[in-house]
Design a protein around this motif. Structure first.
Motif, PDB file in Angstrom:
ATOM      1  N   PHE A  78       0.827  -1.202   0.000  1.00  0.00           N
ATOM      2  CA  PHE A  78       0.000   0.000   0.000  1.00  0.00           C
ATOM      3  C   PHE A  78       0.865   1.258   0.000  1.00  0.00           C
ATOM      4  CE2 PHE A  78      -2.490  -3.180   2.597  1.00  0.00           C
ATOM      5  CZ  PHE A  78      -3.292  -3.584   1.541  1.00  0.00           C
ATOM      6  N   GLU A  79       1.927   1.262   0.814  1.00  0.00           N
ATOM      7  CA  GLU A  79       2.817   2.419   0.872  1.00  0.00           C
ATOM      8  C   GLU A  79       3.614   2.553  -0.431  1.00  0.00           C
ATOM      9  OE1 GLU A  79       4.739   5.823   2.010  1.00  0.00           O
ATOM     10  OE2 GLU A  79       2.948   4.856   2.832  1.00  0.00           O
ATOM     11  N   VAL A  80       4.040   1.428  -0.990  1.00  0.00           N
ATOM     12  CA  VAL A  80       4.752   1.461  -2.268  1.00  0.00           C
ATOM     13  C   VAL A  80       3.847   2.069  -3.343  1.00  0.00           C
ATOM     14  CG1 VAL A  80       5.753   0.060  -4.109  1.00  0.00           C
ATOM     15  CG2 VAL A  80       6.261  -0.479  -1.724  1.00  0.00           C
ATOM     16  N   ALA A  81       2.590   1.672  -3.364  1.00  0.00           N
ATOM     17  CA  ALA A  81       1.651   2.202  -4.359  1.00  0.00           C
ATOM     18  C   ALA A  81       1.471   3.706  -4.195  1.00  0.00           C
ATOM     19  CB  ALA A  81       0.305   1.494  -4.230  1.00  0.00           C
ATOM     20  N   ARG A  82       1.332   4.155  -2.954  1.00  0.00           N
ATOM     21  CA  ARG A  82       1.156   5.595  -2.722  1.00  0.00           C
ATOM     22  C   ARG A  82       2.360   6.378  -3.234  1.00  0.00           C
ATOM     23  NH1 ARG A  82      -1.848   3.783   1.913  1.00  0.00           N
ATOM     24  NH2 ARG A  82       0.067   3.425   3.093  1.00  0.00           N
ATOM     25  N   ARG A  83       3.562   5.851  -3.013  1.00  0.00           N
ATOM     26  CA  ARG A  83       4.767   6.551  -3.468  1.00  0.00           C
ATOM     27  C   ARG A  83       4.899   6.528  -4.986  1.00  0.00           C
ATOM     28  NH1 ARG A  83       9.602   5.428   0.967  1.00  0.00           N
ATOM     29  NH2 ARG A  83       8.276   5.552   2.833  1.00  0.00           N
ATOM     30  N   LEU A  84       4.530   5.429  -5.601  1.00  0.00           N
ATOM     31  CA  LEU A  84       4.561   5.358  -7.065  1.00  0.00           C
ATOM     32  C   LEU A  84       3.586   6.361  -7.668  1.00  0.00           C
ATOM     33  CD1 LEU A  84       4.702   1.494  -7.649  1.00  0.00           C
ATOM     34  CD2 LEU A  84       6.549   3.129  -8.064  1.00  0.00           C
ATOM     35  N   LYS A  85       2.406   6.484  -7.071  1.00  0.00           N
ATOM     36  CA  LYS A  85       1.405   7.405  -7.587  1.00  0.00           C
ATOM     37  C   LYS A  85       1.767   8.861  -7.322  1.00  0.00           C
ATOM     38  CE  LYS A  85      -1.355   4.605  -9.589  1.00  0.00           C
ATOM     39  NZ  LYS A  85      -1.511   4.686 -11.065  1.00  0.00           N
ATOM     40  N   ALA A  86       2.599   9.112  -6.314  1.00  0.00           N
ATOM     41  CA  ALA A  86       3.016  10.480  -6.001  1.00  0.00           C
ATOM     42  C   ALA A  86       4.155  10.960  -6.896  1.00  0.00           C
ATOM     43  CB  ALA A  86       3.444  10.573  -4.537  1.00  0.00           C
ATOM     44  N   ASP A  87       4.791  10.032  -7.604  1.00  0.00           N
ATOM     45  CA  ASP A  87       5.917  10.368  -8.472  1.00  0.00           C
ATOM     46  C   ASP A  87       5.399  10.536  -9.904  1.00  0.00           C
ATOM     47  OD1 ASP A  87       8.197  10.450 -10.077  1.00  0.00           O
ATOM     48  OD2 ASP A  87       9.295   9.016  -8.847  1.00  0.00           O
ATOM     49  N   PRO A  88       5.544  11.734 -10.506  1.00  0.00           N
ATOM     50  CA  PRO A  88       5.031  11.941 -11.864  1.00  0.00           C
ATOM     51  C   PRO A  88       5.574  10.952 -12.889  1.00  0.00           C
ATOM     52  CG  PRO A  88       5.672  14.042 -10.872  1.00  0.00           C
ATOM     53  CD  PRO A  88       6.152  12.955  -9.943  1.00  0.00           C
ATOM     54  N   ARG A  89       6.780  10.394 -12.637  1.00  0.00           N
ATOM     55  CA  ARG A  89       7.361   9.454 -13.596  1.00  0.00           C
ATOM     56  C   ARG A  89       6.619   8.118 -13.620  1.00  0.00           C
ATOM     57  NH1 ARG A  89      13.290   9.595 -11.132  1.00  0.00           N
ATOM     58  NH2 ARG A  89      11.921   9.419  -9.296  1.00  0.00           N
ATOM     59  N   ALA A  91       3.318   7.757 -11.988  1.00  0.00           N
ATOM     60  CA  ALA A  91       1.929   7.932 -11.562  1.00  0.00           C
ATOM     61  C   ALA A  91       0.929   7.308 -12.524  1.00  0.00           C
ATOM     62  CB  ALA A  91       1.626   9.416 -11.379  1.00  0.00           C
ATOM     63  N   ALA A  92       1.261   7.264 -13.812  1.00  0.00           N
ATOM     64  CA  ALA A  92       0.297   6.773 -14.802  1.00  0.00           C
ATOM     65  C   ALA A  92       0.263   5.255 -14.914  1.00  0.00           C
ATOM     66  CB  ALA A  92       0.612   7.377 -16.174  1.00  0.00           C
ATOM     67  N   ALA A  93       1.227   4.553 -14.314  1.00  0.00           N
ATOM     68  CA  ALA A  93       1.281   3.093 -14.441  1.00  0.00           C
ATOM     69  C   ALA A  93       0.164   2.438 -13.628  1.00  0.00           C
ATOM     70  CB  ALA A  93       2.639   2.572 -13.971  1.00  0.00           C
ATOM     71  N   PRO A  94      -0.674   1.596 -14.232  1.00  0.00           N
ATOM     72  CA  PRO A  94      -1.700   0.887 -13.468  1.00  0.00           C
ATOM     73  C   PRO A  94      -1.053  -0.053 -12.446  1.00  0.00           C
ATOM     74  CG  PRO A  94      -2.097   0.720 -15.841  1.00  0.00           C
ATOM     75  CD  PRO A  94      -0.720   1.276 -15.670  1.00  0.00           C
ATOM     76  N   ILE A  95      -1.645  -0.154 -11.266  1.00  0.00           N
ATOM     77  CA  ILE A  95      -1.133  -1.035 -10.218  1.00  0.00           C
ATOM     78  C   ILE A  95      -2.175  -2.110  -9.923  1.00  0.00           C
ATOM     79  CG2 ILE A  95      -0.395  -1.210  -7.807  1.00  0.00           C
ATOM     80  CD1 ILE A  95       0.606   1.659  -8.003  1.00  0.00           C
ATOM     81  N   ILE A  96      -1.753  -3.367 -10.073  1.00  0.00           N
ATOM     82  CA  ILE A  96      -2.608  -4.516  -9.754  1.00  0.00           C
ATOM     83  C   ILE A  96      -2.061  -5.156  -8.490  1.00  0.00           C
ATOM     84  CG2 ILE A  96      -3.479  -6.740 -10.560  1.00  0.00           C
ATOM     85  CD1 ILE A  96      -2.961  -5.746 -13.438  1.00  0.00           C
ATOM     86  N   PHE A  97      -2.866  -5.204  -7.455  1.00  0.00           N
ATOM     87  CA  PHE A  97      -2.432  -5.791  -6.191  1.00  0.00           C
ATOM     88  C   PHE A  97      -2.605  -7.300  -6.200  1.00  0.00           C
ATOM     89  CE2 PHE A  97      -2.630  -1.506  -4.493  1.00  0.00           C
ATOM     90  CZ  PHE A  97      -1.645  -1.521  -3.517  1.00  0.00           C
ATOM     91  N   MET A  98      -1.662  -7.967  -5.528  1.00  0.00           N
ATOM     92  CA  MET A  98      -1.784  -9.402  -5.244  1.00  0.00           C
ATOM     93  C   MET A  98      -1.971  -9.544  -3.741  1.00  0.00           C
ATOM     94  SD  MET A  98       1.295 -11.095  -7.507  1.00  0.00           S
ATOM     95  CE  MET A  98       2.584 -10.106  -6.706  1.00  0.00           C
ATOM     96  N   ALA A 112      -7.641   2.597  -2.345  1.00  0.00           N
ATOM     97  CA  ALA A 112      -7.317   3.907  -1.779  1.00  0.00           C
ATOM     98  C   ALA A 112      -5.860   4.278  -2.032  1.00  0.00           C
ATOM     99  CB  ALA A 112      -7.609   3.918  -0.280  1.00  0.00           C
ATOM    100  N   ALA A 113      -4.991   3.284  -2.110  1.00  0.00           N
ATOM    101  CA  ALA A 113      -3.564   3.539  -2.343  1.00  0.00           C
ATOM    102  C   ALA A 113      -3.244   3.808  -3.804  1.00  0.00           C
ATOM    103  CB  ALA A 113      -2.737   2.350  -1.848  1.00  0.00           C
ATOM    104  N   GLY A 114      -4.232   3.630  -4.682  1.00  0.00           N
ATOM    105  CA  GLY A 114      -4.000   3.908  -6.094  1.00  0.00           C
ATOM    106  C   GLY A 114      -4.105   2.702  -7.003  1.00  0.00           C
ATOM    107  N   ARG A 165      -3.728  15.384  -5.738  1.00  0.00           N
ATOM    108  CA  ARG A 165      -2.521  14.752  -6.268  1.00  0.00           C
ATOM    109  C   ARG A 165      -2.580  14.710  -7.793  1.00  0.00           C
ATOM    110  NH1 ARG A 165      -2.224   9.318  -6.781  1.00  0.00           N
ATOM    111  NH2 ARG A 165      -3.797   9.062  -5.151  1.00  0.00           N
ATOM    112  N   CYS A 166      -1.495  15.132  -8.443  1.00  0.00           N
ATOM    113  CA  CYS A 166      -1.443  15.196  -9.904  1.00  0.00           C
ATOM    114  C   CYS A 166      -1.087  13.822 -10.475  1.00  0.00           C
ATOM    115  CB  CYS A 166      -0.419  16.231 -10.356  1.00  0.00           C
ATOM    116  SG  CYS A 166      -0.797  17.902  -9.766  1.00  0.00           S
ATOM    117  N   VAL A 167      -1.933  13.333 -11.371  1.00  0.00           N
ATOM    118  CA  VAL A 167      -1.688  12.046 -12.008  1.00  0.00           C
ATOM    119  C   VAL A 167      -0.792  12.225 -13.226  1.00  0.00           C
ATOM    120  CG1 VAL A 167      -2.777  10.053 -13.114  1.00  0.00           C
ATOM    121  CG2 VAL A 167      -3.909  11.197 -11.197  1.00  0.00           C
TER     122      VAL A 167
END
Length: 342
Positions: A78-89, A91-98, A112-114, A165-167
């Motif tokens: 969840f924290e990794v996802a939040r940080r990935l979404k906060a980074d403009p580089r 942010a656009a990558a879809p995240i699929i959780f396992m 909620a984490a993105g 947050r800017c996507v």
């Protein structure tokens, strides 16, 4: 691969242009299983055994999609996802959780984490491949739309309604935000406070059926200097307009903001040529339209109120009016005509 996996899809999806998939899991067997399936399907596979390694890998080579274990030692998914979404580089990558947990609490935390989707363990590779292919198709469409906006020089950005947050944003949007705002909020992937307040207010207005309302701001340096230092020649401003977009195109809770920069040089030129005014007479009329007194106009233009009045008398004569109100009304009709023709 089990027989059940083989029966899930009649034909496995094939990667387009060797898109990069980052898989993150602290269990080597899970990584190996997914790696082999993704590699066979033609994807470029990046792997990470923990959250810190995932963030480092994504920063060096941004992935097109991330398959992320929810529960890991150290930084959880969840924290990794939040940080990935906060980074403009990234942010656009879809995240699929396992996750091995499908209870409501963890599913809600994932979204909620993105995250855009989740799969439950034990992992079935063909199911994961199908979900990756679906989300990559959507991401490609979004990327093409962003590239088109960039190519045509539009200043646009997409933001999350909740926290601003800017996507993503176009190059012109980044340039204008840097020029008009200080404080580093946008550089950290967030809207500046005054824009965020407007966003929340405008979203509520839209949902209540109210007419759209723009936000207009001056460049940071101009606003700080105050009206007395404002040069009417080329005085710039940035307007923000909010647009609702289909959630399937951008994502739930996301809005498109379109920015437009304008200056008053064209309006002043319109007053000069439309009413045969001198440049200084046009400036005086401009500030009359803004509701300024002669004393205010004198402070702004560096003249005495008496000199302003003399310019104003010439303006009245050329416009064929006798009062400030009539002059302002005539000037406003000229301004509206110019703005409509832009």
């Amino acid at each position: 691969m089990s027989e059940d996996d083989k029966d899930l899809l009649p034909n496995p999806p094939v990667a387009s242009h060797a898109e990069r998939v980052l898989i993150v899991d602290d269990v080597p067997d899970n990584l190996a299983l997914l790696h082999d399936a993704l590699d066979e399907a033609g994807y470029t596979v990046l792997v990470a055994f923990d959250g810190a390694a995932a963030l480092e890998s994504a920063a060096q080579l941004p992935p097109d999609v991330v398959v992320l274990d929810a529960l890991m030692p150290g930084l959880d998914g969840f924290e990794v996802a939040r940080r990935l979404k906060a980074d403009p580089r990234t942010a656009a990558a879809p995240i699929i959780f396992m996750t091995g947990l499908s209870d409501t609490e963890h599913v809600e935390a994932a979204f909620a984490a993105g995250g855009v989707d989740y799969v439950t363990k034990p992992i079935r590779p063909r199911e994961v491949l199908a979900r990756i292919a679906a989300h990559l198709r959507s991401a490609r469409a979004q990327r093409q739309a962003r590239n088109a906006l960039d190519a045509f020089g539009h200043a646009s950005l997409t933001v999350h309604e909740l926290d601003g947050r800017c996507v993503w944003q176009t190059a012109l949007a980044r340039q204008l935000m840097a020029e008009y705002f200080s404080g580093g909020h946008f550089e950290r992937g967030r809207l500046p406070p005054e824009v965020l307040v407007w966003l929340h207010r405008e979203v509520l207005r839209r949902r209540a059926g109210a007419e759209p309302a723009k936000l207009t701001v001056l460049p940071q340096a101009t606003a700080a200097a105050g009206a007395a230092l404002l040069s009417t020649r080329g005085a710039k401003r940035l307007s923000f307009t909010l647009h609702a977009v289909d959630p399937d195109a951008l994502g739930e809770g996301q809005w498109l903001i379109v920015m437009r920069e304008a200056d008053d040089a064209a309006l002043l030129d319109g007053l000069v040529h439309g009413f045969k005014l001198t440049a200084r007479e046009a400036e005086v009329l401009y500030w009359v339209v803004k509701g300024k007194t002669n004393a205010d106009i004198g402070d702004i233009l560096g003249s005495s109120p008496r000199t302003v009045q003399k310019h104003l008398e010439h303006v009245f004569e050329k416009l064929g009016v006798e009062t400030r109100t009539a002059a302002a009304a005539l000037a406003m009709s000229r301004v509206r005509g110019l703005e409509a023709g832009r």
